[in-house]
Design a protein around this motif. Sequence first.
Motif, PDB file in Angstrom:
ATOM      1  N   ARG A   1      22.797   9.840  -0.520  1.00 40.75           N
ATOM      2  CA  ARG A   1      22.603   8.411  -0.224  1.00 40.75           C
ATOM      3  C   ARG A   1      22.303   8.192   1.257  1.00 40.75           C
ATOM      4  NH1 ARG A   1      27.173   3.888  -1.792  1.00 40.75           N
ATOM      5  NH2 ARG A   1      26.138   2.056  -0.870  1.00 40.75           N
ATOM      6  N   LEU A   2      23.032   8.885   2.137  1.00 43.39           N
ATOM      7  CA  LEU A   2      22.784   8.726   3.571  1.00 43.39           C
ATOM      8  C   LEU A   2      21.435   9.322   3.961  1.00 43.39           C
ATOM      9  CD1 LEU A   2      26.356   9.566   4.940  1.00 43.39           C
ATOM     10  CD2 LEU A   2      25.279   7.315   4.751  1.00 43.39           C
ATOM     11  N   GLY A   3      21.059  10.443   3.325  1.00 50.06           N
ATOM     12  CA  GLY A   3      19.746  11.024   3.615  1.00 50.06           C
ATOM     13  C   GLY A   3      18.608  10.111   3.194  1.00 50.06           C
ATOM     14  N   LYS A   4      18.704   9.521   2.005  1.00 50.35           N
ATOM     15  CA  LYS A   4      17.683   8.575   1.557  1.00 50.35           C
ATOM     16  C   LYS A   4      17.632   7.349   2.467  1.00 50.35           C
ATOM     17  CE  LYS A   4      16.342  10.781  -2.174  1.00 50.35           C
ATOM     18  NZ  LYS A   4      14.962  11.273  -2.365  1.00 50.35           N
ATOM     19  N   ARG A   5      18.790   6.953   2.971  1.00 51.58           N
ATOM     20  CA  ARG A   5      18.835   5.804   3.881  1.00 51.58           C
ATOM     21  C   ARG A   5      18.044   6.095   5.149  1.00 51.58           C
ATOM     22  NH1 ARG A   5      24.721   3.554   5.435  1.00 51.58           N
ATOM     23  NH2 ARG A   5      24.658   3.106   3.185  1.00 51.58           N
ATOM     24  N   ARG A   6      18.185   7.305   5.700  1.00 52.55           N
ATOM     25  CA  ARG A   6      17.433   7.665   6.904  1.00 52.55           C
ATOM     26  C   ARG A   6      15.930   7.697   6.625  1.00 52.55           C
ATOM     27  NH1 ARG A   6      21.853  11.245   7.450  1.00 52.55           N
ATOM     28  NH2 ARG A   6      20.647  12.905   6.438  1.00 52.55           N
ATOM     29  N   LEU A   7      15.548   8.257   5.476  1.00 52.19           N
ATOM     30  CA  LEU A   7      14.126   8.303   5.140  1.00 52.19           C
ATOM     31  C   LEU A   7      13.549   6.906   4.970  1.00 52.19           C
ATOM     32  CD1 LEU A   7      13.999  11.296   2.612  1.00 52.19           C
ATOM     33  CD2 LEU A   7      13.134  11.233   4.966  1.00 52.19           C
ATOM     34  N   GLN A   8      14.286   6.023   4.319  1.00 49.54           N
ATOM     35  CA  GLN A   8      13.807   4.654   4.153  1.00 49.54           C
ATOM     36  C   GLN A   8      13.615   3.967   5.497  1.00 49.54           C
ATOM     37  OE1 GLN A   8      16.536   2.665   1.500  1.00 49.54           O
ATOM     38  NE2 GLN A   8      15.228   3.055  -0.273  1.00 49.54           N
ATOM     39  N   ARG A   9      14.526   4.192   6.416  1.00 51.08           N
ATOM     40  CA  ARG A   9      14.378   3.593   7.735  1.00 51.08           C
ATOM     41  C   ARG A   9      13.130   4.139   8.432  1.00 51.08           C
ATOM     42  NH1 ARG A   9      17.052   1.009  11.840  1.00 51.08           N
ATOM     43  NH2 ARG A   9      16.585   1.747  13.933  1.00 51.08           N
ATOM     44  N   GLN A  10      12.896   5.431   8.323  1.00 55.17           N
ATOM     45  CA  GLN A  10      11.712   6.013   8.957  1.00 55.17           C
ATOM     46  C   GLN A  10      10.424   5.458   8.367  1.00 55.17           C
ATOM     47  OE1 GLN A  10      12.187  10.255   8.535  1.00 55.17           O
ATOM     48  NE2 GLN A  10      14.035  10.329   9.822  1.00 55.17           N
ATOM     49  N   TRP A  11      10.355   5.326   7.042  1.00 57.00           N
ATOM     50  CA  TRP A  11       9.147   4.782   6.429  1.00 57.00           C
ATOM     51  C   TRP A  11       8.973   3.298   6.752  1.00 57.00           C
ATOM     52  CZ3 TRP A  11       5.201   7.387   5.083  1.00 57.00           C
ATOM     53  CH2 TRP A  11       5.314   8.670   4.558  1.00 57.00           C
ATOM     54  N   GLY A  13       0.795  -1.216   0.000  1.00 55.96           N
ATOM     55  CA  GLY A  13       0.000   0.000   0.000  1.00 55.96           C
ATOM     56  C   GLY A  13       0.832   1.274   0.000  1.00 55.96           C
ATOM     57  N   GLU A  14       0.264   2.324   0.579  1.00 54.08           N
ATOM     58  CA  GLU A  14       0.870   3.650   0.506  1.00 54.08           C
ATOM     59  C   GLU A  14       2.201   3.728   1.240  1.00 54.08           C
ATOM     60  OE1 GLU A  14      -1.920   6.461   1.927  1.00 54.08           O
ATOM     61  OE2 GLU A  14      -3.376   6.136   0.310  1.00 54.08           O
ATOM     62  N   LYS A  15       2.328   3.057   2.378  1.00 53.53           N
ATOM     63  CA  LYS A  15       3.574   3.134   3.128  1.00 53.53           C
ATOM     64  C   LYS A  15       4.711   2.440   2.386  1.00 53.53           C
ATOM     65  CE  LYS A  15       1.432   3.665   7.653  1.00 53.53           C
ATOM     66  NZ  LYS A  15       1.283   3.138   9.019  1.00 53.53           N
ATOM     67  N   MET A  16       4.390   1.360   1.693  1.00 50.38           N
ATOM     68  CA  MET A  16       5.409   0.718   0.883  1.00 50.38           C
ATOM     69  C   MET A  16       5.793   1.604  -0.304  1.00 50.38           C
ATOM     70  SD  MET A  16       6.072  -1.101  -2.078  1.00 50.38           S
ATOM     71  CE  MET A  16       4.430  -1.550  -2.605  1.00 50.38           C
ATOM     72  N   ASP A  17       4.792   2.246  -0.917  1.00 49.44           N
ATOM     73  CA  ASP A  17       5.081   3.161  -2.026  1.00 49.44           C
ATOM     74  C   ASP A  17       5.941   4.334  -1.562  1.00 49.44           C
ATOM     75  OD1 ASP A  17       3.647   1.602  -3.769  1.00 49.44           O
ATOM     76  OD2 ASP A  17       1.785   2.737  -3.530  1.00 49.44           O
ATOM     77  N   ALA A  18       5.653   4.849  -0.370  1.00 41.81           N
ATOM     78  CA  ALA A  18       6.465   5.949   0.156  1.00 41.81           C
ATOM     79  C   ALA A  18       7.906   5.505   0.378  1.00 41.81           C
ATOM     80  CB  ALA A  18       5.852   6.463   1.464  1.00 41.81           C
ATOM     81  N   TRP A  19       8.096   4.280   0.869  1.00 42.90           N
ATOM     82  CA  TRP A  19       9.451   3.742   1.036  1.00 42.90           C
ATOM     83  C   TRP A  19      10.147   3.641  -0.318  1.00 42.90           C
ATOM     84  CZ3 TRP A  19      12.300  -0.273  -0.831  1.00 42.90           C
ATOM     85  CH2 TRP A  19      13.443  -0.636  -0.121  1.00 42.90           C
ATOM     86  N   ALA A  20       9.425   3.150  -1.333  1.00 40.79           N
ATOM     87  CA  ALA A  20      10.028   2.974  -2.652  1.00 40.79           C
ATOM     88  C   ALA A  20      10.408   4.315  -3.284  1.00 40.79           C
ATOM     89  CB  ALA A  20       9.076   2.210  -3.562  1.00 40.79           C
ATOM     90  N   ARG A  21       9.644   5.355  -2.997  1.00 42.79           N
ATOM     91  CA  ARG A  21       9.945   6.665  -3.587  1.00 42.79           C
ATOM     92  C   ARG A  21      11.186   7.306  -2.989  1.00 42.79           C
ATOM     93  NH1 ARG A  21       4.209   7.257  -3.426  1.00 42.79           N
ATOM     94  NH2 ARG A  21       4.381   8.368  -1.422  1.00 42.79           N
TER      95      ARG A  21
END
Length: 600
Positions: free
Chosen positions: A137-147, A32-40
């Motif tokens: 890359r490190l910023g995207k890594r933090r966002l992925q962990r949060q999502w 769903g949406e949370k997985m899509d947010a992680w993928a983005r």
Amino acid sequence: MSTKLEPQPQGPAQPLRLPVSAVPEDCVAWSGEKMDAWARTRPPVWVPARTRPLHLLAVVPGGLIVGFWLANFAEVPAALAVLVPLQLVWTLVRPEVVRFSAPVLLFVLGWFGGSHDVPTLLGLLAVTFTWATAEIRLGKRRLQRQWALAAAEGATATVPDEAGPLRRGRFLMGLGCVLTVLGAGLLSLTSGWDVATDRHEATLVGWFVVGWGLTSLLSGWLGRRRSAALRGTAVPVLRVLVRDGADGDAEVFAADDVDALRPLFTVAAEEWYDESDEEVEERIRREESDGSPEGPDGSPEGPDELLDTVDTVENDEDDDDEQPGPLREAVLYGPPHEGAEIVIVSAAEKPDGPQEPQEPQEPQEPQGTGGSPVELVVESSSGPVRPLSDRAVRRRIAAQRARAKRSVVHEELRATAVAESRARLGDAPVPVRRWRSGWADWTAALVMIVAIAAIGLYPNGLKQYVLGGLVGVFGVLVLPQMLAWRITADRSGLWLNGWRRTRHIEWDHLLTVQCSGSVLVVDSRRESFPTWTVRAERWRWLERKLRLVHPYERTAAEITAMWREPALRPEGEYGGRGRPLWPLGAVLAVLWVAALVLVP
């Protein structure tokens, strides 16, 4: 998802079910949406988030050349000039280091370079680019962990005991220690050299080896630290789908992606086997070596079951035609993000029995044969999580389709080899049958001889003898088997020539005869018999285009036919026992020594 991708040509109709008891309480499906947010939040395509060894081999030589230029012409100390190639390595594998090394490199370039010097300006731009990619890359890594944490909705669980003890990082830390010691030894040797240019180059290489070793140590320590954090306390859990990819890594999909349209990320994972499992396998090997294998009910295992096992091994080991495994339900332990460590609990690829579809109203535990629970697979990551971009997914799907087409052609060629072998073996009985090296082996040997001659005879002086001696030893050990291997079959079994003597396998002790890729493999069920192999390079595209049957495929098909049907076996006894390969190796060694001495 933002990009619609075509379904893959082969895929299971329904994922293999995971027992309800294996799913932690309150564990939610990742979709769903949370997985899509992680993928983005995946890094952009131009950010190097999926590094392969080929990438390192491509950038390191260029970085060393720039470092040599700085050390020799800009008079930058080698300990600082080595930061250029190391910066490229860290940008690909360790972005955490780049945020510290980039300011140092900027200071070095500004201090030793001129304000209007073009190379200095280009260097400043390059370092700034690597710094920016690392921060992104490190910023995207933090966002992925949060999502990922948000998608888990607070559900946590402890990693199962079947994950085994902590093993992550051992190899990298050991490799780092070895490289660091070697680099330090090279630095100590070069400190006494008199030639300035050679000393600068060797010193820079020494510092680079030390830096690479410290990078390996850091990678091993970080991986071990993150893996240990999973076992220290309860971690977030998510329900997903997983399968084994064609390259051996695990591919993870959203929980509702039952058609395997879009893998989210890949991760190298391994299953742990405790000592009790190893003892069982050792007992089975001892039973097989005694010639008395038993089935599940204690009765001797029949030849049909053994042949089915061999067929399975043959199908699994043809790496050129490897296809992804079946889709399985799984639970992820640990928030997935780029560079993370996780544990995967999934259903086994080959359950003990057929699985009945589960009614959604009344969840039931999947059962195997005889009511036993379905087997679980618990895998710990042996490498970091690596997200997949849409372009990478399209490339993987195209490669899978190409492998499927190649597999069809290769199966047709194997069927042709079997038909030809049946026709040939159906003639009048013969005392013995022989297979020996042919055009494929001689072509591969010729290519190797040319390569050895080019490498060993090109240098001058002492380098020629040192390098020539090393490649010569390799050629003397490998070329005799490529040029003169032989397999002889008689009524008792197979005779295979070796380096020192000819070895024998009885028909009843034969375990496998297969052409696995470019390697012909013959193995025995007896533990004392080492696996016999011979290798010749293959041009699969040429075989498919010209519909050629490789000699190894034909040899494996003919021997397998005689193994399965005793009526096709020769009727005589092989009395010669063959010749060992060491005399040919001695002749090649004499010729190579003569070439090293006589060629100017």
